[in-house]
Design a protein around this motif. Sequence first.
Motif, PDB file in Angstrom:
ATOM      1  N   GLN A  26     -12.891 -43.347 -15.993  1.00  0.00           N
ATOM      2  CA  GLN A  26     -13.270 -44.228 -14.876  1.00  0.00           C
ATOM      3  C   GLN A  26     -13.298 -43.541 -13.456  1.00  0.00           C
ATOM      4  OE1 GLN A  26     -10.734 -47.610 -16.221  1.00  0.00           O
ATOM      5  NE2 GLN A  26     -11.998 -48.244 -17.210  1.00  0.00           N
ATOM      6  N   GLN A  27     -12.333 -42.827 -13.201  1.00  0.00           N
ATOM      7  CA  GLN A  27     -11.915 -42.115 -11.937  1.00  0.00           C
ATOM      8  C   GLN A  27     -13.128 -41.474 -11.413  1.00  0.00           C
ATOM      9  OE1 GLN A  27      -9.028 -39.356 -12.302  1.00  0.00           O
ATOM     10  NE2 GLN A  27      -7.166 -40.629 -11.933  1.00  0.00           N
ATOM     11  N   ASP A  28     -13.939 -40.821 -12.333  1.00  0.00           N
ATOM     12  CA  ASP A  28     -15.485 -40.369 -11.809  1.00  0.00           C
ATOM     13  C   ASP A  28     -16.686 -41.379 -11.470  1.00  0.00           C
ATOM     14  OD1 ASP A  28     -13.998 -37.894 -12.096  1.00  0.00           O
ATOM     15  OD2 ASP A  28     -14.625 -37.584 -14.074  1.00  0.00           O
ATOM     16  N   LEU A  29     -16.122 -42.448 -11.830  1.00  0.00           N
ATOM     17  CA  LEU A  29     -17.250 -43.381 -11.678  1.00  0.00           C
ATOM     18  C   LEU A  29     -16.909 -44.419 -10.558  1.00  0.00           C
ATOM     19  CD1 LEU A  29     -17.917 -44.657 -15.601  1.00  0.00           C
ATOM     20  CD2 LEU A  29     -19.169 -42.981 -14.049  1.00  0.00           C
ATOM     21  N   VAL A  30     -15.761 -44.343  -9.717  1.00  0.00           N
ATOM     22  CA  VAL A  30     -15.785 -45.204  -8.606  1.00  0.00           C
ATOM     23  C   VAL A  30     -16.662 -44.776  -7.479  1.00  0.00           C
ATOM     24  CG1 VAL A  30     -14.126 -45.322  -6.550  1.00  0.00           C
ATOM     25  CG2 VAL A  30     -13.065 -45.101  -8.967  1.00  0.00           C
ATOM     26  N   GLU A  31     -17.359 -45.721  -7.069  1.00  0.00           N
ATOM     27  CA  GLU A  31     -18.434 -45.906  -5.788  1.00  0.00           C
ATOM     28  C   GLU A  31     -17.992 -46.104  -4.705  1.00  0.00           C
ATOM     29  OE1 GLU A  31     -22.538 -48.326  -5.350  1.00  0.00           O
ATOM     30  OE2 GLU A  31     -22.454 -47.114  -6.933  1.00  0.00           O
ATOM     31  N   LEU A  32     -18.513 -45.171  -3.744  1.00  0.00           N
ATOM     32  CA  LEU A  32     -18.017 -45.148  -2.273  1.00  0.00           C
ATOM     33  C   LEU A  32     -19.313 -45.218  -1.390  1.00  0.00           C
ATOM     34  CD1 LEU A  32     -15.534 -45.205  -0.205  1.00  0.00           C
ATOM     35  CD2 LEU A  32     -15.625 -42.724  -0.186  1.00  0.00           C
ATOM     36  N   LYS A  80     -22.328 -33.552  -5.069  1.00  0.00           N
ATOM     37  CA  LYS A  80     -21.304 -33.133  -6.459  1.00  0.00           C
ATOM     38  C   LYS A  80     -21.051 -34.535  -6.906  1.00  0.00           C
ATOM     39  CE  LYS A  80     -19.719 -29.036  -4.806  1.00  0.00           C
ATOM     40  NZ  LYS A  80     -18.454 -28.052  -4.164  1.00  0.00           N
ATOM     41  N   TYR A  81     -20.570 -35.410  -6.021  1.00  0.00           N
ATOM     42  CA  TYR A  81     -19.913 -36.591  -6.559  1.00  0.00           C
ATOM     43  C   TYR A  81     -21.265 -37.873  -6.196  1.00  0.00           C
ATOM     44  CZ  TYR A  81     -15.609 -34.140  -6.234  1.00  0.00           C
ATOM     45  OH  TYR A  81     -15.059 -32.898  -6.398  1.00  0.00           O
ATOM     46  N   ARG A 217      -9.135 -41.438  -3.329  1.00  0.00           N
ATOM     47  CA  ARG A 217      -9.495 -40.377  -4.288  1.00  0.00           C
ATOM     48  C   ARG A 217     -10.669 -39.675  -3.998  1.00  0.00           C
ATOM     49  NH1 ARG A 217     -10.515 -38.264  -9.006  1.00  0.00           N
ATOM     50  NH2 ARG A 217      -8.869 -36.890  -9.939  1.00  0.00           N
ATOM     51  N   VAL A 218     -11.712 -40.377  -4.187  1.00  0.00           N
ATOM     52  CA  VAL A 218     -13.094 -40.073  -4.299  1.00  0.00           C
ATOM     53  C   VAL A 218     -13.481 -39.687  -2.999  1.00  0.00           C
ATOM     54  CG1 VAL A 218     -14.058 -42.151  -3.956  1.00  0.00           C
ATOM     55  CG2 VAL A 218     -15.375 -40.525  -5.381  1.00  0.00           C
ATOM     56  N   LEU A 219     -13.035 -40.159  -1.963  1.00  0.00           N
ATOM     57  CA  LEU A 219     -13.523 -39.786  -0.512  1.00  0.00           C
ATOM     58  C   LEU A 219     -12.732 -38.366  -0.335  1.00  0.00           C
ATOM     59  CD1 LEU A 219     -14.271 -40.420   2.414  1.00  0.00           C
ATOM     60  CD2 LEU A 219     -12.062 -41.241   2.922  1.00  0.00           C
ATOM     61  N   ILE A 269      -9.341 -29.207 -20.931  1.00  0.00           N
ATOM     62  CA  ILE A 269      -8.964 -28.165 -19.580  1.00  0.00           C
ATOM     63  C   ILE A 269     -10.125 -27.475 -19.136  1.00  0.00           C
ATOM     64  CG2 ILE A 269      -7.770 -25.766 -19.449  1.00  0.00           C
ATOM     65  CD1 ILE A 269      -5.703 -26.404 -21.491  1.00  0.00           C
ATOM     66  N   ALA A 270     -11.087 -27.240 -19.888  1.00  0.00           N
ATOM     67  CA  ALA A 270     -12.291 -26.720 -19.267  1.00  0.00           C
ATOM     68  C   ALA A 270     -13.047 -27.695 -18.237  1.00  0.00           C
ATOM     69  CB  ALA A 270     -13.401 -26.637 -20.399  1.00  0.00           C
ATOM     70  N   VAL A 271     -12.964 -29.012 -18.654  1.00  0.00           N
ATOM     71  CA  VAL A 271     -13.557 -30.179 -17.724  1.00  0.00           C
ATOM     72  C   VAL A 271     -12.530 -30.311 -16.793  1.00  0.00           C
ATOM     73  CG1 VAL A 271     -13.656 -32.597 -17.708  1.00  0.00           C
ATOM     74  CG2 VAL A 271     -14.626 -31.489 -19.818  1.00  0.00           C
ATOM     75  N   GLU A 272     -11.394 -30.291 -16.555  1.00  0.00           N
ATOM     76  CA  GLU A 272     -10.568 -30.319 -15.594  1.00  0.00           C
ATOM     77  C   GLU A 272     -10.612 -28.989 -14.675  1.00  0.00           C
ATOM     78  OE1 GLU A 272      -7.649 -32.817 -13.755  1.00  0.00           O
ATOM     79  OE2 GLU A 272      -9.010 -33.076 -15.523  1.00  0.00           O
ATOM     80  N   LEU A 273     -10.620 -27.806 -15.176  1.00  0.00           N
ATOM     81  CA  LEU A 273     -10.906 -26.652 -14.266  1.00  0.00           C
ATOM     82  C   LEU A 273     -12.251 -26.764 -13.700  1.00  0.00           C
ATOM     83  CD1 LEU A 273      -9.563 -23.978 -16.808  1.00  0.00           C
ATOM     84  CD2 LEU A 273      -8.446 -25.010 -14.479  1.00  0.00           C
ATOM     85  N   LYS A 274     -13.228 -27.222 -14.068  1.00  0.00           N
ATOM     86  CA  LYS A 274     -14.507 -27.609 -13.573  1.00  0.00           C
ATOM     87  C   LYS A 274     -14.299 -28.243 -12.402  1.00  0.00           C
ATOM     88  CE  LYS A 274     -17.281 -26.139 -17.498  1.00  0.00           C
ATOM     89  NZ  LYS A 274     -18.296 -26.704 -18.534  1.00  0.00           N
ATOM     90  N   LYS A 275     -13.494 -29.366 -12.430  1.00  0.00           N
ATOM     91  CA  LYS A 275     -13.351 -30.211 -11.136  1.00  0.00           C
ATOM     92  C   LYS A 275     -12.660 -29.568 -10.297  1.00  0.00           C
ATOM     93  CE  LYS A 275     -12.867 -34.654 -14.164  1.00  0.00           C
ATOM     94  NZ  LYS A 275     -11.975 -35.719 -14.552  1.00  0.00           N
ATOM     95  N   TYR A 276     -11.628 -28.812 -10.535  1.00  0.00           N
ATOM     96  CA  TYR A 276     -11.215 -28.027  -9.304  1.00  0.00           C
ATOM     97  C   TYR A 276     -12.134 -27.052  -8.738  1.00  0.00           C
ATOM     98  CZ  TYR A 276      -6.747 -29.125 -12.020  1.00  0.00           C
ATOM     99  OH  TYR A 276      -5.669 -29.629 -12.879  1.00  0.00           O
TER     100      TYR A 276
END
Length: 384
Positions: A26-32, A80-81, A217-219, A269-276
């Motif tokens: 859900q964090q990745d679906l927040v729209e701005l 990216k977002y 956060r998304v901003l 972990i792979a998903v999280e590291l890609k986010k970083y």
Amino acid sequence: MENLKEFVSTQNFSSVINKIKQCLKQQDLVELNIGVTGESGSGKSSFVNAIRGLGDDDEGSAETGVVETTMKPEVYLHPKYKHVKLWDLPGIGTPNFKAEQYLTKVKFESYDFFIIIASDRFKQCHATLAKDIERMGKKFYFVRSKIDLSISAEKNKKSFVLEKTLDSIQKDCENGLRKAGIEEPVVFLISRSEFGKYDFDKLHMRMEEELPKHKRRVLLLSLPNITKEINEKKKKALEENIKYVALLSACAAAVPVPGLSIAVDLSIIAVELKKYYSAFDLDDPSLQLISERSGKTVEELKSLMKSPLRHGINHPTIIAMLSNSVMAMVLHAAGYVLKYIPIIGSVAAGTTSFCTVTKMLKKALNDIVEDAEQMLTVLLKTEV
């Protein structure tokens, strides 16, 4: 976290796993949605490009020009977002301009806030629009663009002092807005060619403060890495998720299914590291842009990085990093876990997994932030 503790207390680990996955998704679906407006030729399109980390000539950039190129609201997705949308709105200030009609035309209710840009003095049209935006319960920010051009025009004067020039420009803008009816105007000075200088840090801090936390956060994560302040804030925002990822690993370790823990660890972990890497502009497309702007090859840039993941995020490298974290965490594992999840603290497998993943992700994030600082240094040297 409190809700998750209830699931853990009943050892309903599958519910914890599903809940955490759902929250992270859900964090990745927040729209701005950000509306950028101003007079024709004020630099609206360039601002849209810069805040997305793009140059005016890069693929996917908003069209720029000395005449109005935006005849209707044009949406530009963040590269990216994709849920962060920058709207380049039609120019204001024409003889027929009516603020209320303008807001209706551009679908005012669609935006989280507005950036109102002027490349010289702010006029009555800017103030009228701002007052109508405020009356309708939305936030707006005044941006004085093309500061680099104003400074260049003043540099040849014997009395030139940068700080005094910037202060003079800002006061002139604010006085103009007061005369137009804005009681306490705040104007942010921005240069497209030096986006990280002047008031950009102040601007993004103000925007963050006035957004709801989930949109804040998304901003923050979508901002280009052009100052150390932005990098530090991104680091703190990403650190908040580490305990959830570690808990996900701990619950998987506590479930008696052979191979489940390591499968969950490697995947999440792979998903999280890609986010970083993406957040700090260290992914391959971002490095290619840095390469083009700095004149250094991607290989040269990677040689300046210290993270073991600089050559790719893969399972063997992640396993090696997890192994290095195991011995370091053993001595303080129990006390560390009990601070977060008392029930998990009594499960040996869960304790080990929680601490190992926590330590590994924190170390990886620290390394990545240092690498991002190296890339920032490269770009700053190029600009000089």
